[in-house]
Design a protein around this motif. Structure first.
Motif, mmCIF file in Angstrom:
data_model
loop_
_atom_site.group_PDB
_atom_site.id
_atom_site.type_symbol
_atom_site.label_atom_id
_atom_site.label_comp_id
_atom_site.label_asym_id
_atom_site.label_seq_id
_atom_site.Cartn_x
_atom_site.Cartn_y
_atom_site.Cartn_z
ATOM 1 N N LEU A 13 0.931 -0.966 -0.002
ATOM 2 C CA LEU A 13 0.231 -0.035 0.047
ATOM 3 C C LEU A 13 0.643 1.269 0.018
ATOM 4 O O LEU A 13 0.345 2.374 0.032
ATOM 5 C CB LEU A 13 -0.691 0.127 1.085
ATOM 6 C CG LEU A 13 -2.038 -1.164 1.164
ATOM 7 C CD1 LEU A 13 -2.815 -0.832 2.422
ATOM 8 C CD2 LEU A 13 -3.075 -0.702 -0.011
ATOM 9 N N VAL A 39 0.080 4.717 2.104
ATOM 10 C CA VAL A 39 -1.454 4.634 2.783
ATOM 11 C C VAL A 39 -1.563 4.350 4.067
ATOM 12 O O VAL A 39 -2.210 5.160 4.694
ATOM 13 C CB VAL A 39 -2.369 3.888 1.724
ATOM 14 C CG1 VAL A 39 -3.747 3.813 2.129
ATOM 15 C CG2 VAL A 39 -2.295 4.418 0.305
ATOM 16 N N ASN A 85 -0.605 7.415 6.155
ATOM 17 C CA ASN A 85 -1.270 8.612 5.800
ATOM 18 C C ASN A 85 -2.514 8.410 6.807
ATOM 19 O O ASN A 85 -2.816 9.275 6.929
ATOM 20 C CB ASN A 85 -1.556 8.878 4.186
ATOM 21 C CG ASN A 85 -0.162 9.019 3.566
ATOM 22 O OD1 ASN A 85 0.729 9.683 4.059
ATOM 23 N ND2 ASN A 85 -0.376 9.059 2.298
ATOM 24 N N ASP A 102 -11.471 0.216 -0.643
ATOM 25 C CA ASP A 102 -11.115 1.531 -0.123
ATOM 26 C C ASP A 102 -11.566 1.370 1.396
ATOM 27 O O ASP A 102 -12.174 0.533 1.737
ATOM 28 C CB ASP A 102 -12.104 2.648 -0.640
ATOM 29 C CG ASP A 102 -11.898 3.023 -2.040
ATOM 30 O OD1 ASP A 102 -10.456 3.224 -2.500
ATOM 31 O OD2 ASP A 102 -12.697 3.085 -2.659
ATOM 32 N N SER A 111 -5.816 12.178 1.142
ATOM 33 C CA SER A 111 -6.930 11.090 0.994
ATOM 34 C C SER A 111 -7.437 11.402 -0.192
ATOM 35 O O SER A 111 -7.055 12.469 -0.892
ATOM 36 C CB SER A 111 -8.075 11.357 2.194
ATOM 37 O OG SER A 111 -8.755 12.545 1.914
ATOM 38 N N GLN A 112 -8.474 10.441 -0.540
ATOM 39 C CA GLN A 112 -9.130 10.459 -2.029
ATOM 40 C C GLN A 112 -9.834 11.514 -1.816
ATOM 41 O O GLN A 112 -10.253 12.065 -2.715
ATOM 42 C CB GLN A 112 -9.608 9.187 -2.332
ATOM 43 C CG GLN A 112 -8.389 8.123 -2.701
ATOM 44 C CD GLN A 112 -9.215 6.778 -2.964
ATOM 45 O OE1 GLN A 112 -10.281 6.365 -2.348
ATOM 46 N NE2 GLN A 112 -8.728 6.049 -3.993
ATOM 47 N N PHE A 152 -9.475 6.301 1.974
ATOM 48 C CA PHE A 152 -8.272 6.065 1.373
ATOM 49 C C PHE A 152 -8.191 4.722 0.437
ATOM 50 O O PHE A 152 -9.122 3.901 0.911
ATOM 51 C CB PHE A 152 -7.139 5.698 2.559
ATOM 52 C CG PHE A 152 -7.018 6.910 3.505
ATOM 53 C CD1 PHE A 152 -5.879 7.737 3.216
ATOM 54 C CD2 PHE A 152 -7.922 7.330 4.191
ATOM 55 C CE1 PHE A 152 -5.685 8.833 3.941
ATOM 56 C CE2 PHE A 152 -7.837 8.576 5.222
ATOM 57 C CZ PHE A 152 -6.418 9.110 4.803
ATOM 58 N N GLY A 212 -3.434 -2.119 -3.113
ATOM 59 C CA GLY A 212 -2.283 -1.553 -3.710
ATOM 60 C C GLY A 212 -1.802 -2.348 -4.894
ATOM 61 O O GLY A 212 -2.759 -3.011 -5.628
#
Length: 161
Positions: free
Chosen positions: A62, A65, A68, A98, A134-135, A152, A156
């Protein structure tokens, strides 16, 4: 994605984050109740362990991620603890593609704010960090709680690629 370019220049003044609900496809896999900021160290460790466990991401890398997610969870939970009303609850959800982080508290009156220009060290950048890492990010209220959420990627690339 419903947000403006998070890497662009910051506004001169604070601005409210537009209210929106996260996608409904997520199932909660873990919840943490936080009473004080001293709970954050334990929650950060447990969140990182949860999203990097073999059952969570088999054979996938990932990248940053997980780190984060831990940073954003810490920022959002700190905001809730400092500016909201108890209880503060962090939830982790997933749909297999996600992750959803959702931090809620009982303060229905305050609106989450995106920090504008500030002096170094003045704080207030939690939502800005969430938007950059983030997305998607948003907030909403229901009958009893205010929720601030971030999405997120949970998928991956295959290990070793």
């Amino acid at each position: 994605m419903a947000q403006d370019d998070p890497t662009g220049p910051r506004p001169q003044t604070d601005s409210g984050l537009e209210s929106s609900r996260p996608p409904q496809r997520f199932t909660t896999v873990r919840r943490w109740e936080l009473d004080t900021v001293t709970d954050l160290a334990r929650v950060r460790r447990e969140l990182l362990a949860e999203v990097t466990a073999p059952h969570a991401t088999p054979q996938l890398e990932l990248g940053r991620v997980p780190e984060n997610m831990v940073l954003v969870a810490s920022e959002l939970a700190t905001n809730a603890l400092d500016h909201g009303l108890p209880p503060t609850v962090l939830s982790l959800g997933t749909d297999g593609r996600d992750y959803l982080l959702d931090v809620c508290d009982s303060d229905l009156e305050s609106v989450p704010m995106i920090a504008g220009e500030r002096a170094v060290g003045a704080g207030g950048f939690g939502l800005l960090i969430a938007r950059r890492l983030s997305q998607d990010v948003g907030w909403y209220t229901d009958e009893q709680t205010k929720h601030v959420w971030a999405v997120f990627p949970a998928q991956g690339r295959p290990a070793g690629t």
